[in-house]
Scaffold this motif. Structure first.
Motif, PDB file in Angstrom:
ATOM      1  N   GLU A   1       0.827  -1.205   0.000  1.00 51.77           N
ATOM      2  CA  GLU A   1       0.000   0.000   0.000  1.00 51.77           C
ATOM      3  C   GLU A   1       0.863   1.258   0.000  1.00 51.77           C
ATOM      4  N   THR A   2       1.964   1.217   0.757  1.00 57.22           N
ATOM      5  CA  THR A   2       2.857   2.375   0.836  1.00 57.22           C
ATOM      6  C   THR A   2       3.487   2.673  -0.520  1.00 57.22           C
ATOM      7  N   VAL A   3       3.899   1.624  -1.237  1.00 57.90           N
ATOM      8  CA  VAL A   3       4.613   1.794  -2.504  1.00 57.90           C
ATOM      9  C   VAL A   3       3.662   2.068  -3.667  1.00 57.90           C
ATOM     10  N   CYS A   4       2.547   1.372  -3.704  1.00 58.59           N
ATOM     11  CA  CYS A   4       1.660   1.438  -4.874  1.00 58.59           C
ATOM     12  C   CYS A   4       0.457   2.351  -4.686  1.00 58.59           C
ATOM     13  N   GLY A   5       0.150   2.733  -3.453  1.00 60.96           N
ATOM     14  CA  GLY A   5      -1.017   3.567  -3.219  1.00 60.96           C
ATOM     15  C   GLY A   5      -2.300   2.835  -3.584  1.00 60.96           C
ATOM     16  N   GLU A   6      -3.222   3.537  -4.256  1.00 64.10           N
ATOM     17  CA  GLU A   6      -4.518   2.951  -4.611  1.00 64.10           C
ATOM     18  C   GLU A   6      -4.584   2.518  -6.072  1.00 64.10           C
ATOM     19  N   THR A   7      -3.418   2.476  -6.726  1.00 62.80           N
ATOM     20  CA  THR A   7      -3.424   2.115  -8.147  1.00 62.80           C
ATOM     21  C   THR A   7      -3.789   0.653  -8.373  1.00 62.80           C
ATOM     22  N   VAL A   8      -3.622  -0.176  -7.346  1.00 61.70           N
ATOM     23  CA  VAL A   8      -3.925  -1.596  -7.478  1.00 61.70           C
ATOM     24  C   VAL A   8      -4.348  -2.124  -6.115  1.00 61.70           C
ATOM     25  N   ASN A   9      -5.192  -3.149  -6.115  1.00 64.86           N
ATOM     26  CA  ASN A   9      -5.661  -3.751  -4.870  1.00 64.86           C
ATOM     27  C   ASN A   9      -4.473  -4.345  -4.110  1.00 64.86           C
ATOM     28  N   ALA A  10      -4.149  -3.758  -2.956  1.00 72.75           N
ATOM     29  CA  ALA A  10      -2.926  -4.127  -2.235  1.00 72.75           C
ATOM     30  C   ALA A  10      -2.982  -5.558  -1.707  1.00 72.75           C
ATOM     31  N   ARG A  11      -4.151  -5.986  -1.221  1.00 74.02           N
ATOM     32  CA  ARG A  11      -4.252  -7.357  -0.702  1.00 74.02           C
ATOM     33  C   ARG A  11      -4.007  -8.362  -1.816  1.00 74.02           C
ATOM     34  N   TRP A  12      -4.640  -8.120  -2.969  1.00 73.86           N
ATOM     35  CA  TRP A  12      -4.455  -9.031  -4.106  1.00 73.86           C
ATOM     36  C   TRP A  12      -2.998  -9.046  -4.560  1.00 73.86           C
ATOM     37  N   LEU A  13      -2.386  -7.854  -4.640  1.00 71.73           N
ATOM     38  CA  LEU A  13      -1.005  -7.784  -5.104  1.00 71.73           C
ATOM     39  C   LEU A  13      -0.054  -8.464  -4.125  1.00 71.73           C
ATOM     40  N   ALA A  14      -0.310  -8.318  -2.837  1.00 73.44           N
ATOM     41  CA  ALA A  14       0.526  -9.001  -1.839  1.00 73.44           C
ATOM     42  C   ALA A  14       0.482 -10.511  -2.046  1.00 73.44           C
ATOM     43  N   LEU A  15      -0.713 -11.032  -2.322  1.00 71.75           N
ATOM     44  CA  LEU A  15      -0.853 -12.466  -2.568  1.00 71.75           C
ATOM     45  C   LEU A  15      -0.083 -12.874  -3.821  1.00 71.75           C
ATOM     46  N   LYS A  16      -0.142 -12.047  -4.881  1.00 71.55           N
ATOM     47  CA  LYS A  16       0.522 -12.382  -6.134  1.00 71.55           C
ATOM     48  C   LYS A  16       2.045 -12.283  -6.021  1.00 71.55           C
ATOM     49  N   LEU A  17       2.533 -11.402  -5.157  1.00 72.02           N
ATOM     50  CA  LEU A  17       3.980 -11.346  -4.932  1.00 72.02           C
ATOM     51  C   LEU A  17       4.469 -12.593  -4.206  1.00 72.02           C
ATOM     52  N   LEU A  18       3.628 -13.125  -3.310  1.00 69.35           N
ATOM     53  CA  LEU A  18       3.990 -14.372  -2.628  1.00 69.35           C
ATOM     54  C   LEU A  18       3.964 -15.544  -3.613  1.00 69.35           C
ATOM     55  N   ASP A  19       2.886 -15.603  -4.409  1.00 69.15           N
ATOM     56  CA  ASP A  19       2.753 -16.644  -5.433  1.00 69.15           C
ATOM     57  C   ASP A  19       3.354 -16.096  -6.724  1.00 69.15           C
ATOM     58  N   TYR A  20       4.655 -16.028  -6.781  1.00 64.75           N
ATOM     59  CA  TYR A  20       5.359 -15.267  -7.814  1.00 64.75           C
ATOM     60  C   TYR A  20       5.073 -15.822  -9.210  1.00 64.75           C
ATOM     61  N   ASP A  21       4.583 -14.934 -10.090  1.00 65.74           N
ATOM     62  CA  ASP A  21       4.329 -15.264 -11.498  1.00 65.74           C
ATOM     63  C   ASP A  21       5.070 -14.224 -12.328  1.00 65.74           C
ATOM     64  N   ALA A  22       6.114 -14.669 -13.039  1.00 70.35           N
ATOM     65  CA  ALA A  22       6.995 -13.731 -13.742  1.00 70.35           C
ATOM     66  C   ALA A  22       6.229 -12.874 -14.744  1.00 70.35           C
ATOM     67  N   SER A  23       5.302 -13.487 -15.505  1.00 61.57           N
ATOM     68  CA  SER A  23       4.579 -12.723 -16.527  1.00 61.57           C
ATOM     69  C   SER A  23       3.668 -11.687 -15.881  1.00 61.57           C
ATOM     70  N   LEU A  24       3.051 -12.037 -14.749  1.00 59.45           N
ATOM     71  CA  LEU A  24       2.185 -11.087 -14.051  1.00 59.45           C
ATOM     72  C   LEU A  24       2.985  -9.918 -13.495  1.00 59.45           C
ATOM     73  N   ILE A  25       4.117 -10.212 -12.862  1.00 60.70           N
ATOM     74  CA  ILE A  25       4.935  -9.152 -12.280  1.00 60.70           C
ATOM     75  C   ILE A  25       5.475  -8.230 -13.378  1.00 60.70           C
ATOM     76  N   HIS A  26       5.828  -8.817 -14.527  1.00 57.85           N
ATOM     77  CA  HIS A  26       6.290  -7.997 -15.659  1.00 57.85           C
ATOM     78  C   HIS A  26       5.191  -7.053 -16.117  1.00 57.85           C
ATOM     79  N   ALA A  27       3.957  -7.599 -16.258  1.00 63.06           N
ATOM     80  CA  ALA A  27       2.826  -6.759 -16.673  1.00 63.06           C
ATOM     81  C   ALA A  27       2.529  -5.697 -15.616  1.00 63.06           C
ATOM     82  N   LEU A  28       2.648  -6.064 -14.348  1.00 65.11           N
ATOM     83  CA  LEU A  28       2.412  -5.122 -13.253  1.00 65.11           C
ATOM     84  C   LEU A  28       3.412  -3.967 -13.309  1.00 65.11           C
TER      85      LEU A  28
END
Length: 715
Positions: A215-242
């Motif tokens: 939340e501190t880094v991204c603000g409200e540009t993306v759902n922080a809870r969802w993004l936290a989950l996706k960073l844990l479940d690392y998907d290279a293509s998703l992180i690249h698109a993000l």
């Protein structure tokens, strides 16, 4: 169809896709859903013909956009690819996920199948987890009613926290209510609380640790809870698109890195490894879907469902499924072969009448003989030949094929062949792409997009050429008729279809063998699993079937073939009319190829005809006739008895006929197919391999057959 890329309008770029707005106030609505839920039907009903299609930038995945007006409000509807999950395993799922996550649609309509709501709920939950601007459209309510399924959708809406609208898009029911729900959702200043998937405690603790840093880094540009989950479940293509969407590398932030490592330690200390994490996440989503659908789905078996199951027991039985499949295949070929003759002749007469008028025009203009011969008897004649021979069979085959697709039979074909493709370490979906190859191999290559695994997609592309397209039918049928059954009216047509079906079965067997060979060599890997739905049998919509098959398949393929047929006509004319000594370039080339061609049971003329027929298989036999008769342009010989005499006088035997059929079945793809492979793979290497594999196998098979026949004194 409708608006094109040249249409005027205001453009808004989202995740590389140009969303064409007509006004700045247009709202962008994404249409998501599993395959076979009627999503495209909803899209077509809402947008009518006010649509345009294209490819997602950098992808071979098609997109469709259209415009919809409701209560004086304007919407851009984006039909994103059908997918089962936003945990991407294919190019289609990546596109769907990226547009929902980072494409900034104003709302997402998730279309579900009323007959299997629980399975569709997986995608709904993942979408709601990203954005609250979701409306669920439960389509096929009419199908559910016929199956005796009753749904308490008010309860589903209450549990999800988003609107849930029943619909039957084929008849237009519920679409007004759907658009009203979209408007209401967009107008809500404060959204009510939506469902939140509850994960097991170790995952929840890890999310809670990482979420504040996100939340501190991204603000409200993306759902922080969802993004936290996706960073844990690392998907290279998703992180690249993000990172592309945010404009910076979120994983490069020191605070995020620190908290991410801390969150991983929390999970690992509780016995959850990173390899197990995704399975745990999926399990929680599935359990949540079950809870939502608990006590809201009431099912009573209907006569129709009982009937469908009885039909399935016949069509998918190992004893009756394959005979029925071969019978239907034979019927389609017979209808295509016999039905194409008359329109092909009419089209040929019309196009060659135009040829005569063009020749008259050139004479009136005083054009040199060589120029009018080159342009009219060379370029135009080959183009006219390809169109007149290629169009009628495709115009019959593709609607019949699409009819079986609309009826719901093709998934049963894939079910029957699935275990054999698995034994070949390939994907069962290859059965569907193989079936499309019977009409045109280029269309079969495009159909390979439905295969998720890149390895298995390549196998399907490389082997698609082993099933003959309609361009090879005339050659196969003419040889079968002349050398093996004679000309006996309707009896000849039936026997020709029977032998042709046997040749095609050989092609299917070669598809399995070569798929297994590729899986053991250059494309090693374990076959992937996939969800194969057996949709209900439906009454085909004949009008839409004809329109879809003609515009989406027939004209698409014909356009590509015509683009290469015209220059090929020029090359063929030059080779037939430019002489070196007493012989044409065509004769010299045939003589050069003859020693090698004799080894594989052919002759130099036949092999050269296949080479010059690279733009389109339809012109192989006319080139053979032209070379044997030493004429300067393609020559038709519709009398098979006369043609048989010509071939025998030039050394043909039953062995030549067999080897020509085998080489026609197993040789390089035509130029249209090669162009399509290059476009789909974006790789010259795999295009060349797709060219070399069937060619090499065709040469080996013909050599073995010819050598065996000569060894045993059969010729």
């Amino acid at each position: 169809m409708g608006l094109t890329s040249g249409s005027t309008g205001i453009k808004a770029v989202d995740m590389g896709l140009v969303v064409k707005k007509q006004t700045e106030d247009d709202k962008v609505i994404a249409l998501a859903g599993n395959p076979n839920v009627g999503k495209s039907t909803v899209f077509n009903a809402l947008t009518g013909m006010n649509q345009h299609t294209g490819n997602w930038p950098g992808k071979t995945v098609t997109n469709a956009q259209g415009y919809c007006t409701y209560n004086d409000r304007h919407f851009v509807m984006v039909d994103i690819p059908g997918c089962y999950s936003l945990m991407a395993h294919s190019a289609e799922e990546e596109v769907a996920r990226d547009f929902v996550c980072f494409g900034n649609p104003d709302a997402v309509v998730v279309v579900c199948d009323a007959t299997c709501l629980e399975r569709n709920m997986n995608l709904v939950l993942q979408t709601v987890e990203i954005t609250p601007n979701v409306v669920v459209c439960v389509n096929l309510m009419d199908e559910a009613e016929r199956k005796g399924i009753r749904l308490d959708l008010d309860q589903v809406a209450q549990r999800l926290g988003v609107p849930v609208i029943p619909a039957a898009a084929r008849s237009g029911k519920g679409l007004d209510e759907l658009m009203q729900a979209v408007c209401d959702r967009l107008d809500e200043e404060e959204k009510g609380e939506t469902i939140q998937i509850r994960y097991i405690r170790p995952i929840e603790d890890a999310i809670a640790t990482l979420q504040p840093a996100v939340e501190t880094v991204c603000g409200e540009t993306v759902n922080a809870r969802w993004l936290a989950l996706k960073l844990l479940d690392y998907d290279a293509s998703l992180i690249h698109a993000l990172n592309e969407s945010l404009g910076f590398d979120v994983t490069g932030d020191a605070l995020v890195q620190e908290k991410l490592e801390e969150a991983k330690q929390i999970m690992q200390s509780r016995g959850i490894s990173l390899e197990e994490l995704r399975d745990k996440i999926v399990s929680c989503i599935v359990l949540t879907a079950e809870d939502i659908c608990n006590d809201v789905v009431h099912h009573e078996r209907t006569k129709r469902e009982i009937r469908d199951r009885k039909i399935d027991r016949i069509l998918t039985s190992k004893w009756t499924g394959f005979p029925i499949m071969l019978l239907l295949l034979g019927i389609i070929f017979w209808l295509t072969i016999t039905g194409a003759n008359y329109p092909s002749q009419l089209l040929s007469d019309g196009l060659f009448w135009i040829q005569d008028r063009l020749m008259d025009l050139f004479v009136m203009m005083g054009a040199p003989v060589w120029l009018r011969s080159m342009l009219v008897e060379g370029v135009y004649r080959v183009l006219a030949w390809v169109v007149s021979v290629m169009l009628p069979p495709m115009a019959i085959f593709f609607p019949l094929f699409t009819l079986l697709e609309d009826l719901g039979y093709l998934p049963r074909v894939a079910f029957n062949l699935d275990k054999y493709f698995k034994k070949a370490r390939a994907c069962g979906k290859q059965a569907l792409t193989m079936c499309m190859g019977f009409g045109c191999n280029a269309a079969g290559i495009v159909g390979c997009r439905i295969i998720d695994s890149p390895r298995e997609r390549l196998i399907a592309m490389i082997t698609n050429n082993f099933v003959p397209c309609n361009g090879r039918y005339p050659t196969l049928i003419a040889i079968i008729t002349m050398f093996f059954i004679g000309t006996a009216g309707m009896g000849a047509s039936f026997l020709s279809t029977l032998i042709l079906t046997g040749v095609i079965v050989l092609g299917i067997v070669m598809t399995f063998l070569v798929s297994r060979l590729l899986s053991a060599t250059i494309l090693k890997g374990v076959p992937s699993s996939f969800t194969l739905e057996l949709p209900p049998y439906r009454r085909p919509q004949i009008g839409k079937v004809i329109v879809r098959s003609i515009f989406d398949r027939t004209l698409f393929v014909l356009g590509r073939a015509a683009a290469v047929a015209a220059p090929a006509g020029l090359i063929i004319w030059v080779m037939a009319n430019v002489f070196v000594g007493d012989a044409s370039l065509l004769a010299h080339c045939a003589a050069f190829l003859d020693p090698f061609a004799q080894l594989i049971g052919l002759d130099g003329v036949i092999l050269l005809a296949f080479i010059l027929g690279f733009p389109a298989n339809e012109i192989v036999v006319p080139i053979i006739i032209m070379a044997y008769m030493a004429t300067g342009s393609l020559t038709d010989m519709s009398d098979l008895t006369q043609l048989h005499t010509l071939l025998v006088n030039n050394g043909w035997t039953w062995l030549t006929a067999v080897c020509t059929m085998l080489f026609s079945l197993m040789h390089w793809p035509c130029s249209t197919t090669c162009m399509t492979i290059k476009k789909e793979t974006q790789s010259l290497k795999w295009t060349l391999i797709s060219f070399a594999v069937p060619t090499g196998i065709g040469i080996i098979v013909c050599f073995l057959v010819a050598s065996a026949a000569r060894l045993f004194g059969l010729v």
